[in-house]
Design a protein around this motif. Structure first.
Motif, mmCIF file in Angstrom:
data_model
loop_
_atom_site.group_PDB
_atom_site.id
_atom_site.type_symbol
_atom_site.label_atom_id
_atom_site.label_comp_id
_atom_site.label_asym_id
_atom_site.label_seq_id
_atom_site.Cartn_x
_atom_site.Cartn_y
_atom_site.Cartn_z
ATOM 1 N N MET A 55 0.837 -1.198 0.000
ATOM 2 C CA MET A 55 0.000 0.000 0.000
ATOM 3 C C MET A 55 0.872 1.249 0.000
ATOM 4 S SD MET A 55 -3.006 1.313 -0.164
ATOM 5 C CE MET A 55 -4.266 0.143 0.345
ATOM 6 N N GLU A 56 2.017 1.162 0.622
ATOM 7 C CA GLU A 56 2.934 2.300 0.698
ATOM 8 C C GLU A 56 3.626 2.569 -0.636
ATOM 9 O OE1 GLU A 56 6.478 3.540 3.784
ATOM 10 O OE2 GLU A 56 6.407 1.480 3.056
ATOM 11 N N TRP A 57 3.786 1.560 -1.461
ATOM 12 C CA TRP A 57 4.586 1.641 -2.684
ATOM 13 C C TRP A 57 4.158 2.818 -3.561
ATOM 14 C CZ3 TRP A 57 8.647 -1.623 -2.960
ATOM 15 C CH2 TRP A 57 9.393 -1.623 -4.139
ATOM 16 N N CYS A 58 5.125 3.600 -3.995
ATOM 17 C CA CYS A 58 4.817 4.809 -4.754
ATOM 18 C C CYS A 58 5.596 4.843 -6.065
ATOM 19 C CB CYS A 58 5.138 6.052 -3.925
ATOM 20 S SG CYS A 58 6.881 6.176 -3.436
ATOM 21 N N ALA A 59 5.303 5.839 -6.874
ATOM 22 C CA ALA A 59 5.931 5.949 -8.188
ATOM 23 C C ALA A 59 7.440 6.142 -8.085
ATOM 24 C CB ALA A 59 5.297 7.090 -8.975
ATOM 25 N N SER A 60 7.894 6.773 -7.021
ATOM 26 C CA SER A 60 9.338 6.972 -6.840
ATOM 27 C C SER A 60 10.073 5.638 -6.721
ATOM 28 C CB SER A 60 9.606 7.813 -5.588
ATOM 29 O OG SER A 60 9.153 9.127 -5.755
ATOM 30 N N TYR A 61 9.388 4.608 -6.225
ATOM 31 C CA TYR A 61 9.989 3.278 -6.124
ATOM 32 C C TYR A 61 9.951 2.551 -7.464
ATOM 33 C CZ TYR A 61 9.188 3.964 -1.085
ATOM 34 O OH TYR A 61 9.163 4.446 0.192
ATOM 35 N N GLY A 62 9.033 2.983 -8.334
ATOM 36 C CA GLY A 62 8.911 2.371 -9.645
ATOM 37 C C GLY A 62 7.813 1.344 -9.743
ATOM 38 N N PHE A 63 6.965 1.485 -10.741
ATOM 39 C CA PHE A 63 5.981 0.464 -11.077
ATOM 40 C C PHE A 63 5.737 0.532 -12.578
ATOM 41 C CE2 PHE A 63 3.464 4.139 -9.543
ATOM 42 C CZ PHE A 63 2.748 4.448 -10.688
ATOM 43 N N ILE A 64 4.969 -0.376 -13.115
ATOM 44 C CA ILE A 64 4.741 -0.431 -14.558
ATOM 45 C C ILE A 64 4.144 0.882 -15.048
ATOM 46 C CG2 ILE A 64 3.474 -1.617 -16.397
ATOM 47 C CD1 ILE A 64 3.601 -4.148 -14.661
ATOM 48 N N ASN A 65 4.827 1.508 -16.013
ATOM 49 C CA ASN A 65 4.376 2.758 -16.634
ATOM 50 C C ASN A 65 4.375 3.932 -15.656
ATOM 51 O OD1 ASN A 65 3.629 3.837 -19.166
ATOM 52 N ND2 ASN A 65 1.507 4.022 -18.522
ATOM 53 N N SER A 66 5.229 3.894 -14.653
ATOM 54 C CA SER A 66 5.226 4.944 -13.630
ATOM 55 C C SER A 66 5.617 6.317 -14.181
ATOM 56 C CB SER A 66 6.159 4.568 -12.472
ATOM 57 O OG SER A 66 7.488 4.358 -12.932
ATOM 58 N N LYS A 117 -2.371 19.320 -2.941
ATOM 59 C CA LYS A 117 -3.038 19.002 -4.198
ATOM 60 C C LYS A 117 -2.254 17.934 -4.941
ATOM 61 C CE LYS A 117 -5.005 23.626 -4.845
ATOM 62 N NZ LYS A 117 -5.128 24.788 -5.771
ATOM 63 N N CYS A 118 -2.964 17.140 -5.742
ATOM 64 C CA CYS A 118 -2.307 16.087 -6.509
ATOM 65 C C CYS A 118 -1.664 16.677 -7.755
ATOM 66 C CB CYS A 118 -3.320 15.012 -6.889
ATOM 67 S SG CYS A 118 -2.579 13.622 -7.782
ATOM 68 N N THR A 119 -0.351 16.616 -7.818
ATOM 69 C CA THR A 119 0.433 17.073 -8.959
ATOM 70 C C THR A 119 1.472 16.004 -9.275
ATOM 71 O OG1 THR A 119 2.160 18.139 -7.625
ATOM 72 C CG2 THR A 119 0.190 19.469 -8.142
ATOM 73 N N PRO A 120 2.147 16.100 -10.420
ATOM 74 C CA PRO A 120 3.212 15.127 -10.691
ATOM 75 C C PRO A 120 4.247 15.066 -9.581
ATOM 76 C CG PRO A 120 2.659 16.300 -12.698
ATOM 77 C CD PRO A 120 1.893 16.965 -11.598
ATOM 78 N N GLU A 121 4.530 16.198 -8.962
ATOM 79 C CA GLU A 121 5.541 16.235 -7.918
ATOM 80 C C GLU A 121 5.055 15.574 -6.628
ATOM 81 O OE1 GLU A 121 9.224 16.818 -6.347
ATOM 82 O OE2 GLU A 121 8.591 17.186 -8.419
ATOM 83 N N THR A 122 3.786 15.788 -6.279
ATOM 84 C CA THR A 122 3.278 15.220 -5.024
ATOM 85 C C THR A 122 2.827 13.783 -5.178
ATOM 86 O OG1 THR A 122 1.056 16.099 -5.465
ATOM 87 C CG2 THR A 122 2.554 17.488 -4.194
ATOM 88 N N MET A 123 2.343 13.420 -6.361
ATOM 89 C CA MET A 123 1.849 12.050 -6.568
ATOM 90 C C MET A 123 2.961 11.021 -6.485
ATOM 91 S SD MET A 123 2.173 9.841 -9.412
ATOM 92 C CE MET A 123 1.358 8.408 -10.076
ATOM 93 N N LYS A 124 4.157 11.368 -6.920
ATOM 94 C CA LYS A 124 5.209 10.359 -7.062
ATOM 95 C C LYS A 124 5.668 9.763 -5.736
ATOM 96 C CE LYS A 124 9.159 13.552 -7.265
ATOM 97 N NZ LYS A 124 10.269 14.051 -8.123
ATOM 98 N N ASP A 125 5.406 10.464 -4.626
ATOM 99 C CA ASP A 125 5.789 9.931 -3.320
ATOM 100 C C ASP A 125 4.587 9.496 -2.496
ATOM 101 O OD1 ASP A 125 8.593 10.293 -3.610
ATOM 102 O OD2 ASP A 125 8.332 12.437 -3.259
ATOM 103 N N PHE A 126 3.433 9.404 -3.137
ATOM 104 C CA PHE A 126 2.211 8.986 -2.457
ATOM 105 C C PHE A 126 1.884 7.549 -2.835
ATOM 106 C CE2 PHE A 126 -2.381 8.959 -1.565
ATOM 107 C CZ PHE A 126 -2.405 9.611 -0.339
ATOM 108 N N SER A 127 1.091 6.884 -2.022
ATOM 109 C CA SER A 127 0.657 5.514 -2.299
ATOM 110 C C SER A 127 0.122 5.392 -3.717
ATOM 111 C CB SER A 127 -0.441 5.103 -1.316
ATOM 112 O OG SER A 127 -1.131 3.961 -1.767
ATOM 113 N N ALA A 128 0.756 4.533 -4.526
ATOM 114 C CA ALA A 128 0.328 4.368 -5.916
ATOM 115 C C ALA A 128 -1.072 3.761 -5.986
ATOM 116 C CB ALA A 128 1.321 3.482 -6.667
ATOM 117 N N ILE A 129 -1.320 2.726 -5.191
ATOM 118 C CA ILE A 129 -2.645 2.116 -5.183
ATOM 119 C C ILE A 129 -3.690 3.127 -4.743
ATOM 120 C CG2 ILE A 129 -4.080 0.459 -3.917
ATOM 121 C CD1 ILE A 129 -1.860 -1.571 -4.184
ATOM 122 N N GLY A 130 -3.361 3.906 -3.709
ATOM 123 C CA GLY A 130 -4.284 4.941 -3.259
ATOM 124 C C GLY A 130 -4.571 5.947 -4.357
#
Length: 474
Positions: A122-133, A168-181
């Motif tokens: 649940m914690e995993w975020c775009a900064s860690y990397g996922f498909i098409n992140s 607010k959700c932006t490219p900068e803030t989203m990348k360190d937030f829960s990807a699933i969330g």
């Protein structure tokens, strides 16, 4: 001269004291971090607003959606609170709290608020990397999605505030937030056309006990015994209540619509108790939040390196939890997992499955798929076992043959079985078992099943054997 110097020092001290007194008088009203600019409040709901102040300080609250002025007095413990009824989504709002000082919360949206919790998946975020992140980061500007990340804290006692803020959700803030969330929230925002507030409070490697009030574990001999079987982890707290105290309790009773839960990998050492643990967690949280919020959780993904059958035991314990946790649903991710990686990188589809689960069960939009096939019952006819499932419409196999079904007799020796689909049921048999007693499916840690329903969602593994009682007695 000395007397004058003393007088000068005295006057200086008096001036400093007056400055401190003035600061104390004019800067007393304060709020927990969960209330702040850019926040989302649950729409059309009774919401508690609370904070701190100087005892006997008069507090007034006004809102942009009402002409009423609410008044109260700070109690002798320095606490105050109000109940507000929020409007439906549509406009941007503000709240003004006036005491000795004034606090204004700006840019408030009304919408749907969800708490995302658990451990690393649940914690995993775009900064860690996922498909098409990388592509998803570029497109992550959403004015109506607001994020609140609870920073890691641990405590043996209940805390009164968390370290976090609404953004607010932006490219900068989203990348360190829960990807699933994030993907869950994006789907809700698009499908419901309302703002979405996401609170991410999770810590990789934490067992479920850490998220339950300690007295609920320590006061139950069976749960306490099970909690003592969780080994020490250098990367995360594992003591009962430690993350609940610091990362959940301080935001209670902030009004939420529901909870997303993805956790279980850290409980493979006491899998037999997981169903009861999860039941206690949900019951306690609902009592604390004072609402029967929706609870949607993920069954952990298959992973080959769990010891013995501990991984599939957790999955089965999670499946069984559906029967004891009202207003809940479980998503299965076995087909989008990675048996060689405990952190599957397909977070997009996992987030969507959470969203469809909520859209269907919580919001009543039944056009969205709720679940894959779940074991319902079985009937023995001679040497054959007829297995029925919930959500079985359009039951089909994605390969030439159904795999991973097994049967056992009274001796509990399991043998691979032939399985065929007939009228949305599965008929199972084995030449080695003339008088079957039990049946199971996918009973390995890395099982990736090929049984799906019309929504192309995978079946959950299961067994009819009461393995948890056997494990507890060992």
């Amino acid at each position: 001269m000395k007397i004058k110097s003393y007088k000068g020092i005295s006057m200086l001290l008096i001036s400093i004291l007056f400055l401190f007194a003035e600061h104390t008088i004019t800067a007393n009203v304060s709020l927990p971090s969960i209330f702040g600019n850019h926040m989302v409040m649950q729409q059309n709901a009774d919401v508690k607003l609370w904070g701190w102040g100087k005892p006997f300080e008069n507090i007034k609250v006004t809102t942009s959606w009402s002409n009423d002025t609410l008044k109260t007095v700070v109690n002798n413990n320095g606490h105050w609170s109000f109940m507000l009824h929020t409007p439906k989504s549509g406009e941007t709002h503000h709240i003004t709290i006036q005491g000795y000082n004034k606090v204004v919360i700006d840019d408030i949206l009304m919408g749907e608020v969800w708490l995302c919790s658990g451990q690393s998946n649940m914690e995993w975020c775009a900064s860690y990397g996922f498909i098409n992140s990388e592509e998803e980061i570029k497109n992550a500007t959403h004015e109506e999605i607001r994020l609140f990340h609870v920073n890691w804290r641990t405590s043996p006692y209940r805390c009164i505030d968390v370290d976090g803020e609404w953004i607010k959700c932006t490219p900068e803030t989203m990348k360190d937030f829960s990807a699933i969330g994030y993907f869950f929230g994006r789907e809700l925002n698009q499908k419901l056309n309302v703002p979405v507030g996401l609170i991410s409070s999770n810590w990789g490697g934490t067992p479920v006990e850490a998220w339950i009030p300690s007295e609920k574990i320590l006061g139950n001999p069976d749960l306490n015994d099970a909690a003592n079987k969780v080994p020490y982890f250098p990367w995360a707290p594992n003591k009962p209540g430690y993350t609940f105290n610091s990362m959940i309790a301080p935001i209670i009773p902030f009004t939420i619509k529901g909870v997303l839960w993805y956790q279980g990998e850290a409980n493979v050492d006491n899998s037999y108790a997981y169903t009861d643990m999860l039941k206690v967690l949900v019951k306690c949280w609902r009592e604390e939040f004072k609402t029967n919020f929706a609870f949607h959780y993920a069954q952990i993904a298959p992973f080959k390196d769990y010891q013995k059958t501990s991984g599939v035991e957790i999955r089965d314990a999670q499946r069984r939890a559906l029967d004891v946790i009202p207003n809940s649903n479980m998503i299965v991710v076995s087909d989008i997992g990675d048996t060689t990686d405990i952190h599957p990188r397909n977070k997009i589809d996992a987030g969507k499955r959470f969203a469809y689960s909520a859209l269907n069960k919580t919001y009543g939009l039944t056009e969205y798929p709720l679940s894959g096939p779940l074991f319902k019952d079985y009937t023995i006819n001679g040497n054959k076992v007829e297995v029925s499932f919930k959500y079985s419409e359009g039951l089909h196999c994605t390969e030439k043959e159904l795999k991973m079904f097994e049967v056992a007799g009274k001796d509990l020796k399991w043998y691979p079985a032939k399985a065929v689909i007939k009228n949305d049921k599965v008929i199972v048999s084995s030449k080695e078992v003339k008088a079957p007693v039990h049946v199971r499916l996918g009973w390995t840690n890395s099982a990736t099943l090929n049984l799906f329903n019309k929504d192309n969602l995978p079946a959950s593994s299961f067994t009819t054997e009461e393995w948890s009682k056997v494990m507890h007695s060992l």
